[in-house]
Design a protein around this motif. Structure first.
Motif, PDB file in Angstrom:
ATOM      1  N   TRP A 226      -2.682   5.268  -1.693  1.00 36.95           N
ATOM      2  CA  TRP A 226      -3.321   4.145  -2.381  1.00 36.95           C
ATOM      3  C   TRP A 226      -4.295   3.379  -1.520  1.00 36.95           C
ATOM      4  O   TRP A 226      -4.819   2.349  -1.955  1.00 36.95           O
ATOM      5  CB  TRP A 226      -2.238   3.182  -2.879  1.00 36.95           C
ATOM      6  N   SER A 227      -4.542   3.825  -0.312  1.00 36.48           N
ATOM      7  CA  SER A 227      -5.383   3.044   0.592  1.00 36.48           C
ATOM      8  C   SER A 227      -5.852   3.921   1.732  1.00 36.48           C
ATOM      9  O   SER A 227      -5.218   4.922   2.061  1.00 36.48           O
ATOM     10  CB  SER A 227      -4.571   1.885   1.185  1.00 36.48           C
ATOM     11  N   TYR A 228      -6.971   3.543   2.312  1.00 40.51           N
ATOM     12  CA  TYR A 228      -7.354   4.166   3.580  1.00 40.51           C
ATOM     13  C   TYR A 228      -8.283   3.267   4.369  1.00 40.51           C
ATOM     14  O   TYR A 228      -8.899   2.356   3.813  1.00 40.51           O
ATOM     15  CB  TYR A 228      -7.969   5.550   3.376  1.00 40.51           C
TER      16      TYR A 228
ATOM     17  N   THR B 275     -10.229   0.339   2.206  1.00 45.30           N
ATOM     18  CA  THR B 275     -10.199   0.144   0.770  1.00 45.30           C
ATOM     19  C   THR B 275      -8.786   0.439   0.292  1.00 45.30           C
ATOM     20  O   THR B 275      -8.008   1.078   1.005  1.00 45.30           O
ATOM     21  CB  THR B 275     -11.241   1.023   0.051  1.00 45.30           C
ATOM     22  N   TYR B 276      -8.428  -0.032  -0.902  1.00 47.37           N
ATOM     23  CA  TYR B 276      -7.066   0.169  -1.387  1.00 47.37           C
ATOM     24  C   TYR B 276      -7.012  -0.194  -2.866  1.00 47.37           C
ATOM     25  O   TYR B 276      -7.925  -0.828  -3.383  1.00 47.37           O
ATOM     26  CB  TYR B 276      -6.072  -0.703  -0.605  1.00 47.37           C
TER      27      TYR B 276
ATOM     28  N   ALA C 299      -9.680   7.672  -8.689  1.00 42.75           N
ATOM     29  CA  ALA C 299      -9.505   8.061 -10.085  1.00 42.75           C
ATOM     30  C   ALA C 299      -8.765   6.968 -10.839  1.00 42.75           C
ATOM     31  O   ALA C 299      -7.940   6.249 -10.278  1.00 42.75           O
ATOM     32  CB  ALA C 299      -8.727   9.365 -10.175  1.00 42.75           C
TER      33      ALA C 299
ATOM     34  N   THR D 106      -2.772   6.221   2.925  1.00 47.55           N
ATOM     35  CA  THR D 106      -1.605   6.329   2.050  1.00 47.55           C
ATOM     36  C   THR D 106      -2.159   6.861   0.721  1.00 47.55           C
ATOM     37  O   THR D 106      -3.362   6.993   0.578  1.00 47.55           O
ATOM     38  CB  THR D 106      -0.900   4.964   1.812  1.00 47.55           C
TER      39      THR D 106
ATOM     40  N   SER E  44      -6.210   6.413 -13.983  1.00 48.94           N
ATOM     41  CA  SER E  44      -5.288   7.169 -14.829  1.00 48.94           C
ATOM     42  C   SER E  44      -4.573   6.292 -15.851  1.00 48.94           C
ATOM     43  O   SER E  44      -3.870   6.796 -16.702  1.00 48.94           O
ATOM     44  CB  SER E  44      -4.237   7.874 -13.955  1.00 48.94           C
TER      45      SER E  44
ATOM     46  N   ASN F 182       0.813  -1.221   0.000  1.00 46.13           N
ATOM     47  CA  ASN F 182       0.000   0.000   0.000  1.00 46.13           C
ATOM     48  C   ASN F 182       0.848   1.274   0.000  1.00 46.13           C
ATOM     49  O   ASN F 182       0.319   2.367  -0.098  1.00 46.13           O
ATOM     50  CB  ASN F 182      -0.928   0.033   1.224  1.00 46.13           C
TER      51      ASN F 182
ATOM     52  N   ARG G 271      -9.712  18.098 -19.658  1.00 46.56           N
ATOM     53  CA  ARG G 271      -8.393  18.355 -19.060  1.00 46.56           C
ATOM     54  C   ARG G 271      -7.276  18.149 -20.085  1.00 46.56           C
ATOM     55  O   ARG G 271      -6.312  18.912 -20.128  1.00 46.56           O
ATOM     56  CB  ARG G 271      -8.141  17.417 -17.868  1.00 46.56           C
TER      57      ARG G 271
ATOM     58  N   SER H 165      -0.371   9.391  -9.104  1.00 48.42           N
ATOM     59  CA  SER H 165      -0.832   9.257 -10.484  1.00 48.42           C
ATOM     60  C   SER H 165      -1.584  10.528 -10.856  1.00 48.42           C
ATOM     61  O   SER H 165      -1.880  11.363 -10.010  1.00 48.42           O
ATOM     62  CB  SER H 165      -1.737   8.027 -10.608  1.00 48.42           C
ATOM     63  N   ASP H 166      -1.906  10.686 -12.148  1.00 46.50           N
ATOM     64  CA  ASP H 166      -2.597  11.902 -12.609  1.00 46.50           C
ATOM     65  C   ASP H 166      -3.810  11.519 -13.437  1.00 46.50           C
ATOM     66  O   ASP H 166      -3.652  11.013 -14.536  1.00 46.50           O
ATOM     67  CB  ASP H 166      -1.636  12.759 -13.448  1.00 46.50           C
ATOM     68  N   PRO H 167      -5.044  11.740 -12.948  1.00 46.53           N
ATOM     69  CA  PRO H 167      -5.374  12.310 -11.639  1.00 46.53           C
ATOM     70  C   PRO H 167      -5.006  11.347 -10.509  1.00 46.53           C
ATOM     71  O   PRO H 167      -4.916  10.149 -10.744  1.00 46.53           O
ATOM     72  CB  PRO H 167      -6.893  12.503 -11.728  1.00 46.53           C
ATOM     73  N   PRO H 168      -4.786  11.880  -9.294  1.00 41.49           N
ATOM     74  CA  PRO H 168      -4.397  11.024  -8.161  1.00 41.49           C
ATOM     75  C   PRO H 168      -5.469   9.982  -7.842  1.00 41.49           C
ATOM     76  O   PRO H 168      -6.651  10.300  -7.880  1.00 41.49           O
ATOM     77  CB  PRO H 168      -4.228  12.006  -6.999  1.00 41.49           C
ATOM     78  N   PHE H 169      -5.022   8.766  -7.546  1.00 40.86           N
ATOM     79  CA  PHE H 169      -5.955   7.670  -7.239  1.00 40.86           C
ATOM     80  C   PHE H 169      -6.939   8.101  -6.158  1.00 40.86           C
ATOM     81  O   PHE H 169      -8.143   7.930  -6.288  1.00 40.86           O
ATOM     82  CB  PHE H 169      -5.162   6.435  -6.786  1.00 40.86           C
ATOM     83  N   LEU H 170      -6.428   8.684  -5.075  1.00 40.24           N
ATOM     84  CA  LEU H 170      -7.284   9.223  -4.014  1.00 40.24           C
ATOM     85  C   LEU H 170      -7.077  10.728  -3.963  1.00 40.24           C
ATOM     86  O   LEU H 170      -5.947  11.198  -3.980  1.00 40.24           O
ATOM     87  CB  LEU H 170      -6.922   8.612  -2.653  1.00 40.24           C
TER      88      LEU H 170
END
Lengths: 295, 295, 295, 295
Positions: D287-289, C291-292, C270, D285, C272, B188, C136, D257-262
């Motif tokens: 990538w996760s929460y 979640t992840y 998102a 993170t 990408s 993660n 964008r 990443s673009d757009p950011p995953f979270l």
């Protein structure tokens, strides 16, 4: 130990001031003598800074004598001959009075190698270490050049004196010499703090035996009433927390498999910053758990 | 082992059919004889059901003789005298050929107590157990009445025969006798599967020594190429998975504390359903991890 | 759409080959003509590579003509006048036929600005985008110099043709043009996959209306039978998954607070990388969830 | 508001005591009159208990008059005619002065239905509710029989008076009438509290508009300096916390990443116990929460 208010130290005669601080630096009253005239000190941090400055300003010969005034770590002969009370207590706090034979042998080997290379004893603030991390530190420092090790020895003497001052002197300010290890158990199955969970803290050892250093039970808020380690530096090293979760759920009539999927949950982690707060919580259900470095 | 297609069993002479199934039930060819006339079997499940039905329909005396045809578990004298190949392999799979002295003593004690109470040997499908869980099962069943234990012994003979059939006969359908233990490591911190993580699986033992039963390295998808345990029942018992995460992060130049906060992560869990799929994943960063019973 | 085996394309007359690939690149049969002599192609990847190489090797004037053969995105007049079937379907897949007035206005503004600056239409592989991400991308590319944009336009034509080939031609190998979005719900309260959870996938929009693009219910393994998005590129953009967990727990008689602490859980994320696998699982109890980005 | 020490109330003349408590129960000085002779009160809890006991001991007619002395909720005519300052403030705190037309209509409908069925106004301690939960409560209670509703109305008057006393009287003890909503953001990517994260708290509404009720930024410990809601009951209802995590990581040069995953993480939850502590943390993170009901 009787504690002395800083105000009393500030008001004392020079002789009494020197006597009071006699053991703050091993066998070296000249340091207290040098800084007596700087009184009054506004706080314990200022006092400690003066003491460290005096050591750093000393002539190389005086510094070397100061270093040589320290005992070897975990040396049986010296222990028999008698250490200062402060040294004995510090070494014992790191478990150096309960070494296995393999550990004694390891300590003797590195002590001798160090003395042979540098001509003075290896000095470390043992209250900031476990047996394992002392040995790792030993090996790292053995590779240094002499000049680096003189500097490192004086740094460690500064740390030792900070801890001794912290125990001896009462002041309005505090030296930043303590860390804290805490935990918190949240029962995500019930959505509540997990009260009544038995928690053990084990210091893991590479050579000798791992040993339980704290036993506790979580309170109504899922925390322990006292930190698992507190009021002192956290010894650098590897640890395991063990949480008895199957017993907790069984007592609450939560249906478990037989044997329960999770029973005693071990969480292994290392401490590397002795003056920090380590919070190592557990979020748990009978089928899952999470842990992390919290705050 | 040479496997026989079910079609061949269906087409064989009665004598060949009985010979082929000779060892599916320990020293008891009469069972195969009884069901030979029911051929052709549509599948291996039907064949096994017929076999179990024949045992259950047998006279009490015949059932008792069948039970008595089985060897004691972990009995040194019988091992020396020779077990059937099937029995030997099954007992070895549970580590009964590598018992510590304390374990041998424990097995002998319960074997004798069981025989004395019931007049027949304790029978269990050992491939579904670890040494620890066999001993727990022993102690639970020792408290039963004789009638219950006769029924339980026949149930276990049914399970043993299912596993022997599964190894011996090739059919279109499958007996549901296998479980699977798998893992998956997700990083993660990077948002990716953690590839190249060393994973060990340890069978934990209460009396004897815990032993590593699988070593693996995660692949590009964070999984192991083969299940940690597969193609057989999962032995009921307690396990520890160990994931080498500090090494993984160090190799990826992620900055870690020294020593690293998390290094080898132990995950302890128990298996209680030998024919199920246990998925025990790890979600990890250098500062946190989660695990759970997945799917 | 009728699909053509690669073998047939390899065996066809030049005229038939060109006719078959007529619409793979918008109004530009000369490309198929150029590569016809390179047949037979060993696979669809080789065919696509040949096609891209032909475009890249073309004279600047031919490249410009190729670019100018493409329609504007979301241009009402051109839509009324008629697009190729391929263009219409692609634009509709990104919702460009269902734009709000504000979105139409935004598209017209950027279309005109782009044409004015570069003298040719803005080309993008719309199947890899949501309405938001097209806008964008428009704005990012409007800042480029003409040479960069010529190169980018040709890249996008390569991507468009790959997707058209993927739909048109059957071969043993596959073009890597599809992504996959999947989920998995694990009930950490029960230690099982969460079956029967209603899941909605919403495409979030900055200017227009967010819209539900998939509705599903988890199966016995806690997954959806079909990926939430599959068999196509994942449109770059922002999404929300919504999991109905209170209803799930209420149906299983798990005691909840009123209103339930967690009810519909939204997970926003998102995409990408349109050609990747995004796995977005939910680990849930009535009081917690995680979640992840999984795998 | 000027606060009165309990000691002063204990020492005051009966007339002053009654005057001081005049508005603790809407238009009903007789209650204070009845309990004046019980002074001195040892604490505010004892004072409140006396007041509640006096109401419960009153004759049915007096109780009914007390209930009828209360205004309708969200009634435009009564608002224009003037509410007591206390009533107005309480109704406004629940947003009843900012209702949408649809909400006004809903309130008028249930007010009338309630009055028609029971012959007295619907009374609820609005500070413990959001607009949504008032409407839900209305509908639940409308189904009760008259006797139950008389009891419920008196319970609510007890709660209203407790909150008014809490604001009016200073004592050594405290009434348990406040709840607390807090959060905590831990950055599991860096192993530290997440400082500087923008957090919004939104009250979700079924009929009217959802509205932001708190905006905050996490401090060095990853917490907000003040609780998100504190010093009052937590209104029963549904909420969303929004955490700006992409901005946080971008500022720390973590590659996204673009757009950011979270990006903005929404956490939806409901409050059902107005006098409790709700702790809703986020472990995150890029990538996760995870989130959960903490403590």
């Amino acid at each position: 130990m009787v504690q002395i208010p800083l105000a009393d130290l500030n008001a004392a005669s020079k002789a009494d001031f020197v006597a009071a601080l006699a053991n703050v630096v091993e066998y070296s009253p000249w340091i207290a003598e040098q800084i007596a005239a700087q009184r009054p000190f506004a706080g314990i941090n200022q006092l400690h800074a003066a003491l460290v400055a005096a050591i750093q300003a000393a002539e190389p010969d005086a510094q070397l004598a100061l270093i040589r005034a320290h005992p070897d770590l975990a040396n049986k002969t010296q222990r028999a001959a008698g250490l200062t009370a402060e040294s004995a207590e510090e070494q014992n706090s790191a478990g150096l009075d309960r070494l296995s034979e393999a550990e004694y042998a390891a300590f003797e080997r590195v002590n001798n190698a160090y003395r042979e290379k540098f001509g003075f004893p290896y000095i470390v603030c043992v209250r900031r270490h476990t047996r394992d991390s002392v040995l790792r530190d030993f090996e790292t420092r053995l590779r240094n050049i002499a000049k680096t090790e003189t500097r490192r020895a004086i740094e460690e003497i500064g740390r030792i004196s900070a801890l001794r001052l912290d125990q001896l002197v009462v002041a309005d300010d505090k030296l930043k010499v303590h860390g804290r290890l805490s935990t918190h158990v949240l029962d995500n199955h019930a959505g509540k703090p997990a009260a009544g969970i038995a928690v053990e803290l084990i210091e893991l050892a590479a050579l000798g035996e791992s040993r339980v250093i704290a036993r506790n039970v979580t309170n109504a808020d899922g925390r322990t009433d006292q930190p698992l380690i507190g009021g002192r530096p956290l010894p650098t090293g590897r640890y395991e927390l063990r949480f008895s979760v199957a017993k907790y759920y069984a007592e609450r009539n939560v249906q478990l498999s037989d044997p329960p999927f999770l029973d005693e949950i071990p969480v292994r982690f290392a401490i590397s910053e002795p003056e920090s707060h380590y919070h190592v919580p557990l979020l748990v259900t009978p089928w899952s758990y999470s842990t992390y470095r919290g705050s």
